[in-house]
Write an enzyme that holds these catalytic residues in place. Structure first.
Site, short mmCIF file in Angstrom:
data_model
loop_
_atom_site.label_atom_id
_atom_site.label_comp_id
_atom_site.label_asym_id
_atom_site.label_seq_id
_atom_site.Cartn_x
_atom_site.Cartn_y
_atom_site.Cartn_z
CB SER A 141 -0.89 0.03 1.25
OG SER A 141 -1.68 -1.10 1.31
CG HIS A 201 -2.48 -0.72 -3.83
ND1 HIS A 201 -3.11 0.46 -3.51
CD2 HIS A 201 -2.44 -1.43 -2.68
CE1 HIS A 201 -3.43 0.46 -2.24
NE2 HIS A 201 -3.03 -0.68 -1.71
CD GLU A 206 -4.30 3.26 -6.06
OE1 GLU A 206 -4.96 4.30 -5.89
OE2 GLU A 206 -3.47 2.87 -5.22
CG ASN A 252 -4.33 3.75 0.38
OD1 ASN A 252 -5.53 3.59 0.55
ND2 ASN A 252 -3.49 2.75 0.39
N1 LIG Z 1 -5.06 -5.01 4.51
C1 LIG Z 1 -5.41 -4.18 3.53
O1 LIG Z 1 -6.49 -3.58 3.55
C2 LIG Z 1 -4.49 -3.96 2.35
C3 LIG Z 1 -5.02 -3.38 1.19
C4 LIG Z 1 -4.18 -3.24 0.08
C5 LIG Z 1 -2.85 -3.63 0.15
N2 LIG Z 1 -2.38 -4.17 1.31
C6 LIG Z 1 -0.97 -4.59 1.32
O2 LIG Z 1 -0.94 -6.01 1.18
C7 LIG Z 1 0.18 -6.52 1.90
C8 LIG Z 1 -0.32 -7.57 2.88
O3 LIG Z 1 -1.21 -6.97 3.78
P1 LIG Z 1 -2.23 -7.86 4.63
O4 LIG Z 1 -3.20 -6.93 5.25
O5 LIG Z 1 -2.73 -9.00 3.80
O6 LIG Z 1 -1.23 -8.42 5.76
P2 LIG Z 1 -1.45 -9.67 6.73
O7 LIG Z 1 -0.66 -9.38 7.93
O8 LIG Z 1 -2.89 -10.00 6.87
O9 LIG Z 1 -0.75 -10.87 5.91
C9 LIG Z 1 0.61 -10.91 5.63
C10 LIG Z 1 1.03 -12.36 5.55
O10 LIG Z 1 2.37 -12.43 5.08
C11 LIG Z 1 2.93 -13.56 5.68
N3 LIG Z 1 4.39 -13.49 5.56
C12 LIG Z 1 5.26 -12.72 6.25
N4 LIG Z 1 6.52 -12.92 5.80
C13 LIG Z 1 6.43 -13.82 4.80
C14 LIG Z 1 7.37 -14.43 3.94
N5 LIG Z 1 8.68 -14.16 4.04
N6 LIG Z 1 6.93 -15.32 3.01
C15 LIG Z 1 5.62 -15.61 2.93
N7 LIG Z 1 4.67 -15.06 3.72
C16 LIG Z 1 5.07 -14.19 4.64
C17 LIG Z 1 2.43 -13.54 7.11
O11 LIG Z 1 2.53 -14.83 7.71
C18 LIG Z 1 0.98 -13.10 6.89
O12 LIG Z 1 0.08 -14.19 6.79
C19 LIG Z 1 0.88 -5.34 2.57
O13 LIG Z 1 1.95 -4.93 1.79
C20 LIG Z 1 -0.21 -4.28 2.59
O14 LIG Z 1 0.34 -3.00 2.51
C21 LIG Z 1 -3.16 -4.38 2.40
#
Ligand SMILES: NC(=O)c1ccc[n+]([C@@H]2O[C@H](COP(=O)([O-])OP(=O)(O)OC[C@H]3O[C@@H](n4cnc5c(N)ncnc54)[C@H](O)[C@@H]3O)[C@@H](O)[C@H]2O)c1
Length: 290
Positions: A123, A144, A156, A195
């Site tokens: 993000s 994104h 995005e 965002n």
């Molecule tokens: N949550 C949102 O609303 C949202 C929206 C758009 C983008 N994002 C982006 O998406 C990404 C993930 O966010 P999220 O909310 O799903 O996070 P989350 O914490 O729910 O999930 C992240 C996952 O990554 C795993 N992980 C960590 N290190 C790892 C590795 N080396 N190899 C494999 N898996 C690994 C963790 O175990 C976890 O399950 C971030 O970069 C965030 O900025 C999030």
């Protein structure tokens, strides 16, 4: 390479975003492998696929055959090597921490085929900070998705200076094939488009709360009933994760050094208490009955 060459997709990280992005790809006909270092999270992602697909059939959104094909298309593994070895396109959705993402991309560069595009769903972290961890910076970009990824249409696609036109075009075409609406962002601007807009709204909502101007509920109501937004800033933070609000603010502060980007006191308090929103059962609102 062109879009027809994209057949196998790997999604790295099966959390909030990754479990839905992988299922989205599988539903749209892509052989998809979802991977995570946490086996519990992987099991949850698989259980979600097993309950979501029949639910779509019941609602008449998918036929039995489509649901079965989607289930056959998706597999889950804790081995990154296994997940990406045949991937034409990789979508990374691990924690929003630069150091972790750089390590993941360095590993992806070694393990994924040389032609594979490596996208980050980050993000806030722009791909130019990650691309140098690979020997294919022209194939590393931000794609994104929004939460929940199975529902939200916008994606995005950010073309930093290192990203080739081919990579950007294939990524936008892939989004079209996933029935999303991609927008082309021509510069690596912090927060991309939406965002930035929501960041301004959230900062203002937190300021109003912390100044005692109105309650969480009333600030959210103003946004919903006055502006027609589907939910207010507090409900949205609970959905996306207050931990994410916190880490995104910290990343912005580290990048710019500007104190205005520091997370606000009430966000810090929630973060320390582990009240991160729906996923922990409590955030700005209580979800303990869910
Ligand atoms: N949550 C949102 O609303 C949202 C929206 C758009 C983008 N994002 C982006 O998406 C990404 C993930 O966010 P999220 O909310 O799903 O996070 P989350 O914490 O729910 O999930 C992240 C996952 O990554 C795993 N992980 C960590 N290190 C790892 C590795 N080396 N190899 C494999 N898996 C690994 C963790 O175990 C976890 O399950 C971030 O970069 C965030 O900025 C999030």
């Amino acid at each position: 390479m062109n879009i027809a060459d994209v057949k196998n997709i790997a999604v790295v990280g099966a959390g909030n975003m990754g479990h839905q992005i992988s299922l989205l790809c599988a539903i749209h006909g892509y052989k998809t492998t979802c991977t995570d270092i946490n086996t519990e999270i992987l099991k949850k992602a698989e259980a979600f696929a097993d309950s979501y697909l029949p639910g779509r059939v019941e609602k008449g959104r998918l036929t039995e055959a489509q649901a079965k094909a989607a289930r056959d298309n998706i597999s889950f593994t804790s081995s990154l090597k296994e997940a990406v070895k045949d991937a034409d396109y990789v979508i990374e959705a691990v924690l929003e921490v630069l150091d972790i993402k750089q390590k993941v991309f360095a590993a992806l560069d070694k393990l994924a085929p040389p032609h594979a595009i490596l996208a980050t769903n980050s993000s806030a972290i722009v791909s130019s900070k990650i691309a140098d961890a690979t020997n294919r910076p022209d194939k590393v970009l931000n794609v994104h998705f929004f939460n929940p990824a199975l529902v939200m249409k916008l994606v995005e696609v950010v073309q930093g200076p290192h990203v080739s036109d081919e990579t950007r075009q294939i990524s936008m075409e892939l989004c079209n094939r996933l029935e999303k609406v991609p927008v082309h962002i021509k510069k690596e601007v912090e927060g991309f488009l939406l965002n930035r807009i929501f960041g301004a709204i959230t900062r203002e909502a937190l300021w109003l709360l912390e100044m005692g101007v109105a309650s969480i509920e009333d600030i959210d109501k103003a946004q919903v009933y006055g502006a027609g937004h589907p939910m207010g800033a507090f409900r949205l933070m609970d959905l996306t994760g207050i931990d994410l609000t916190y880490t995104m603010s910290m990343e912005k502060f580290k990048e710019t050094g500007e104190p205005r980007h520091l997370p606000s006191p009430s966000v810090v308090e929630k973060y320390i208490k582990g009240e991160w929103g729906e996923k922990t059962g409590k955030g700005w609102y209580d979800y303990s009955d869910k």
